[in-house]
Design a protein around this motif. Structure first.
Motif, PDB file in Angstrom:
ATOM      1  N   ASP A  61       0.829  -1.214   0.000  1.00  0.00           N
ATOM      2  CA  ASP A  61       0.000   0.000   0.000  1.00  0.00           C
ATOM      3  C   ASP A  61       0.860   1.259   0.000  1.00  0.00           C
ATOM      4  OD1 ASP A  61      -2.379  -1.597   0.325  1.00  0.00           O
ATOM      5  OD2 ASP A  61      -1.801  -1.844   2.417  1.00  0.00           O
ATOM      6  N   VAL A  62       1.941   1.188   0.803  1.00  0.00           N
ATOM      7  CA  VAL A  62       2.816   2.362   0.888  1.00  0.00           C
ATOM      8  C   VAL A  62       3.410   2.691  -0.466  1.00  0.00           C
ATOM      9  CG1 VAL A  62       4.897   3.293   1.957  1.00  0.00           C
ATOM     10  CG2 VAL A  62       3.336   1.896   3.292  1.00  0.00           C
ATOM     11  N   MET A  63       3.904   1.670  -1.146  1.00  0.00           N
ATOM     12  CA  MET A  63       4.540   1.919  -2.430  1.00  0.00           C
ATOM     13  C   MET A  63       3.523   2.287  -3.502  1.00  0.00           C
ATOM     14  SD  MET A  63       7.553  -0.905  -2.667  1.00  0.00           S
ATOM     15  CE  MET A  63       8.812  -1.003  -1.407  1.00  0.00           C
ATOM     16  N   ALA A  64       2.364   1.688  -3.465  1.00  0.00           N
ATOM     17  CA  ALA A  64       1.363   1.969  -4.483  1.00  0.00           C
ATOM     18  C   ALA A  64       0.804   3.370  -4.350  1.00  0.00           C
ATOM     19  CB  ALA A  64       0.232   0.943  -4.402  1.00  0.00           C
ATOM     20  N   ASP A  65       0.613   3.772  -3.101  1.00  0.00           N
ATOM     21  CA  ASP A  65       0.031   5.092  -2.883  1.00  0.00           C
ATOM     22  C   ASP A  65       0.448   5.574  -1.504  1.00  0.00           C
ATOM     23  OD1 ASP A  65      -3.369   6.482  -3.016  1.00  0.00           O
ATOM     24  OD2 ASP A  65      -1.422   7.393  -2.701  1.00  0.00           O
ATOM     25  N   ALA A  66       1.596   6.249  -1.442  1.00  0.00           N
ATOM     26  CA  ALA A  66       2.161   6.647  -0.154  1.00  0.00           C
ATOM     27  C   ALA A  66       1.208   7.532   0.639  1.00  0.00           C
ATOM     28  CB  ALA A  66       3.478   7.379  -0.375  1.00  0.00           C
ATOM     29  N   GLU A  67       0.522   8.406  -0.038  1.00  0.00           N
ATOM     30  CA  GLU A  67      -0.393   9.305   0.662  1.00  0.00           C
ATOM     31  C   GLU A  67      -1.543   8.537   1.303  1.00  0.00           C
ATOM     32  OE1 GLU A  67       0.220  13.352  -2.008  1.00  0.00           O
ATOM     33  OE2 GLU A  67      -1.696  12.277  -2.008  1.00  0.00           O
ATOM     34  N   GLY A  68      -2.002   7.481   0.644  1.00  0.00           N
ATOM     35  CA  GLY A  68      -3.131   6.745   1.170  1.00  0.00           C
ATOM     36  C   GLY A  68      -2.761   5.709   2.202  1.00  0.00           C
ATOM     37  N   ALA A  69      -1.453   5.432   2.345  1.00  0.00           N
ATOM     38  CA  ALA A  69      -1.028   4.385   3.268  1.00  0.00           C
ATOM     39  C   ALA A  69      -0.741   4.900   4.668  1.00  0.00           C
ATOM     40  CB  ALA A  69       0.223   3.701   2.728  1.00  0.00           C
ATOM     41  N   MET A  70      -0.648   6.211   4.850  1.00  0.00           N
ATOM     42  CA  MET A  70      -0.214   6.762   6.120  1.00  0.00           C
ATOM     43  C   MET A  70      -1.315   7.409   6.969  1.00  0.00           C
ATOM     44  SD  MET A  70       2.985   6.119   6.318  1.00  0.00           S
ATOM     45  CE  MET A  70       4.385   5.681   5.292  1.00  0.00           C
ATOM     46  N   PRO A  71      -2.593   7.260   6.674  1.00  0.00           N
ATOM     47  CA  PRO A  71      -3.592   7.996   7.445  1.00  0.00           C
ATOM     48  C   PRO A  71      -3.589   7.630   8.919  1.00  0.00           C
ATOM     49  CG  PRO A  71      -4.648   6.317   6.092  1.00  0.00           C
ATOM     50  CD  PRO A  71      -3.235   6.415   5.640  1.00  0.00           C
ATOM     51  N   ALA A  72      -3.365   6.344   9.238  1.00  0.00           N
ATOM     52  CA  ALA A  72      -3.390   5.941  10.646  1.00  0.00           C
ATOM     53  C   ALA A  72      -2.240   6.589  11.410  1.00  0.00           C
ATOM     54  CB  ALA A  72      -3.302   4.421  10.747  1.00  0.00           C
ATOM     55  N   TRP A  73      -1.048   6.620  10.810  1.00  0.00           N
ATOM     56  CA  TRP A  73       0.089   7.256  11.485  1.00  0.00           C
ATOM     57  C   TRP A  73      -0.120   8.762  11.601  1.00  0.00           C
ATOM     58  CZ3 TRP A  73       4.948   4.584   8.946  1.00  0.00           C
ATOM     59  CH2 TRP A  73       4.942   3.231   9.289  1.00  0.00           C
ATOM     60  N   ALA A  74      -0.617   9.363  10.544  1.00  0.00           N
ATOM     61  CA  ALA A  74      -0.871  10.809  10.587  1.00  0.00           C
ATOM     62  C   ALA A  74      -1.904  11.134  11.666  1.00  0.00           C
ATOM     63  CB  ALA A  74      -1.342  11.291   9.222  1.00  0.00           C
ATOM     64  N   GLN A  75      -2.929  10.278  11.788  1.00  0.00           N
ATOM     65  CA  GLN A  75      -3.942  10.490  12.812  1.00  0.00           C
ATOM     66  C   GLN A  75      -3.343  10.348  14.205  1.00  0.00           C
ATOM     67  OE1 GLN A  75      -7.294  11.434  12.346  1.00  0.00           O
ATOM     68  NE2 GLN A  75      -7.043  11.791  14.545  1.00  0.00           N
ATOM     69  N   SER A  76      -2.450   9.375  14.367  1.00  0.00           N
ATOM     70  CA  SER A  76      -1.776   9.201  15.656  1.00  0.00           C
ATOM     71  C   SER A  76      -0.982  10.445  16.023  1.00  0.00           C
ATOM     72  CB  SER A  76      -0.849   7.977  15.613  1.00  0.00           C
ATOM     73  OG  SER A  76      -1.581   6.795  15.467  1.00  0.00           O
ATOM     74  N   MET A  77      -0.250  10.997  15.054  1.00  0.00           N
ATOM     75  CA  MET A  77       0.535  12.194  15.328  1.00  0.00           C
ATOM     76  C   MET A  77      -0.372  13.362  15.691  1.00  0.00           C
ATOM     77  SD  MET A  77       3.696  13.809  13.158  1.00  0.00           S
ATOM     78  CE  MET A  77       2.765  14.078  11.651  1.00  0.00           C
ATOM     79  N   GLU A  78      -1.483  13.505  14.980  1.00  0.00           N
ATOM     80  CA  GLU A  78      -2.427  14.583  15.285  1.00  0.00           C
ATOM     81  C   GLU A  78      -3.019  14.406  16.679  1.00  0.00           C
ATOM     82  OE1 GLU A  78      -6.759  16.027  13.578  1.00  0.00           O
ATOM     83  OE2 GLU A  78      -5.267  15.275  12.160  1.00  0.00           O
ATOM     84  N   ASP A  79      -3.353  13.153  17.025  1.00  0.00           N
ATOM     85  CA  ASP A  79      -3.907  12.885  18.350  1.00  0.00           C
ATOM     86  C   ASP A  79      -2.898  13.189  19.449  1.00  0.00           C
ATOM     87  OD1 ASP A  79      -6.230  12.058  17.143  1.00  0.00           O
ATOM     88  OD2 ASP A  79      -5.824   9.905  17.371  1.00  0.00           O
ATOM     89  N   LEU A  80      -1.631  12.866  19.209  1.00  0.00           N
ATOM     90  CA  LEU A  80      -0.598  13.115  20.212  1.00  0.00           C
ATOM     91  C   LEU A  80      -0.395  14.611  20.441  1.00  0.00           C
ATOM     92  CD1 LEU A  80       2.024  10.412  19.175  1.00  0.00           C
ATOM     93  CD2 LEU A  80       0.635  10.424  21.248  1.00  0.00           C
ATOM     94  N   ILE A  81      -0.405  15.377  19.370  1.00  0.00           N
ATOM     95  CA  ILE A  81      -0.254  16.830  19.505  1.00  0.00           C
ATOM     96  C   ILE A  81      -1.434  17.419  20.291  1.00  0.00           C
ATOM     97  CG2 ILE A  81      -0.214  19.000  18.214  1.00  0.00           C
ATOM     98  CD1 ILE A  81       1.264  17.483  15.983  1.00  0.00           C
ATOM     99  N   LYS A  82      -2.629  16.931  19.993  1.00  0.00           N
ATOM    100  CA  LYS A  82      -3.819  17.413  20.703  1.00  0.00           C
ATOM    101  C   LYS A  82      -3.758  17.036  22.175  1.00  0.00           C
ATOM    102  CE  LYS A  82      -8.879  17.178  20.604  1.00  0.00           C
ATOM    103  NZ  LYS A  82     -10.075  16.586  19.947  1.00  0.00           N
ATOM    104  N   LEU A  83      -3.346  15.813  22.463  1.00  0.00           N
ATOM    105  CA  LEU A  83      -3.236  15.372  23.853  1.00  0.00           C
ATOM    106  C   LEU A  83      -2.202  16.187  24.622  1.00  0.00           C
ATOM    107  CD1 LEU A  83      -3.449  11.489  23.491  1.00  0.00           C
ATOM    108  CD2 LEU A  83      -4.827  12.864  25.040  1.00  0.00           C
TER     109      LEU A  83
END
Length: 380
Positions: A196-218
């Motif tokens: 998934d990462v190689m096929a579409d890098a932007e679409g493969a990272m939503p869970a990690w991006a969400q984790s980073m956003e959640d951590l900043i908010k926390l």
């Protein structure tokens, strides 16, 4: 010849060894001697992490695991699981070994009771979950035996024989290098895979991006809860409420922090699980890029873009983990003021430990020689 230049890294905490009167180091030496007796060949076991030999051999041995049989033997105790250095070593080795199809070189010894290991429910510790999936040696009762007893000697023979058998099997039947796709597909479909990462890098990272956003908010919410407390304590003292007034304020603070600590644990555990799960496939994909593998189903441009997105994400996550670590260390200094604070602060400390583990794995992705090799056209 039975072994292929075999060696082992004996990973433990010095405090555990001291508490056991040096038994952990003596166990390593006896396993080595038993291996030598069974094979007529030397098993070089590195036991001192702070020694020059360990540092010189660690990277070389892991990078050349296919050419030389290198075991990693962690002596697991509660204190081991609390050591950031021990955790980092273990996760680095396991990821590298799995990426090379050599999971059997990971041979943990469970030396003391680990409550989470015996619980049937999923653990929030990725290393505990990893141990559950591994055929570990159980020394929780054996460690209580006399070192010269027949049962203790038999256990040493069993462990050394296992090392001999694995070394012999790997020499006779060396495994084929697994591809990144094979490793990614070996995990559940809901986990971000390398394909998934190689096929579409932007679409493969939503869970990690969400984790980073959640951590900043926390982190923001934690600061909003903690920062006014000092002023409130001073006001309580001025009003003459004494220690009872301070205790009540700290109890209220603990009540506000506890749900935030639970959210932090959930987010950190989710993020750590994602990183640990995908790590072997990432290392395999980087290896393919470095070797320009002809067996990969992805193009050089796709693999280069993959490396670039990993580098970008790791660099973005680093400051977030660092800031959270600093905040929780500050809170840890204050938990002695009230036992009510200990519960949420301990949760946060564990959560940050998981985040450090994960980010340490990501850092090794970005320090690969292949980083920076992506063509300008890919990164533009």
């Amino acid at each position: 010849m039975v072994t292929n230049n075999a060696a082992g890294f004996w990973s433990y905490t010095h405090r555990d060894n001291e508490a056991e009167g040096g038994r952990l180091q003596r166990l390593a030496l006896r396993v080595r001697e038993e291996f030598d007796l069974l094979t007529g060949e030397e098993l070089n076991i590195f036991v001192d992490r702070e020694g020059i030999a360990w540092g010189d051999q660690w990277r070389q041995r892991i990078d050349q695991a296919l050419q030389s049989t290198t075991f990693f033997i962690p002596v697991i105790t509660p204190r081991y699981l609390q050591s950031s250095e021990c955790r980092r070593e273990l996760l680095h080795f396991v990821g590298k070994a799995e990426s090379l199809g050599l999971k059997e070189l990971f041979l943990p010894i469970v030396y003391a009771p680990i409550k989470q290991l015996d619980d049937k429910s999923d653990s929030d510790d990725e290393i505990v979950n990893l141990l559950r999936r591994t055929l570990y040696s159980d020394w929780r009762k054996l460690r209580l035996l006399d070192e010269n007893s027949a049962a203790y000697r038999e256990a040493i023979n069993t462990l050394a024989t296992r090392l001999v058998d694995i070394a012999h099997e790997l020499e006779e039947n060396p495994p084929e290098l697994p591809t990144a796709e094979e490793l990614a597909n070996a995990h559940p479909a809901d986990t971000p895979g390398i394909v998934d990462v190689m096929a579409d890098a932007e679409g493969a990272m939503p869970a990690w991006a969400q984790s980073m956003e959640d951590l900043i908010k926390l982190m923001t919410e934690l600061k909003e809860v903690v920062e006014p407390v000092a002023a409130r304590l001073q006001e309580s003292d001025r009003e003459g409420k004494g220690f009872a007034g301070r205790l009540l304020l700290l109890r209220d603070l603990a009540g506000e922090m506890d749900p935030l600590a639970d959210r932090l644990m959930f987010t950190a555990n989710r993020y750590a699980d994602q990183v640990v799960t995908i790590n072997p496939a990432v290392l395999a994909a980087i290896r393919e890029l470095e070797e320009e593998s002809a067996t990969s189903t992805s193009t050089p441009e796709e693999r280069a873009a993959f490396v670039a997105i990993l580098n970008e994400f790791a660099n973005a996550m680093g400051p977030v983990v660092g800031a959270l670590d600093e905040l929780v260390q500050h809170l840890d200094q204050s938990k002695g003021l009230s036992r009510d604070l200990a519960k949420p602060v301990n949760k946060m400390t564990r959560a940050v430990s998981f985040l450090r583990d994960s980010h340490s794995l990501m850092e090794q992705w970005t320090t690969s020689p292949s980083i920076g090799r992506a063509p300008d056209s890919v990164l533009a």
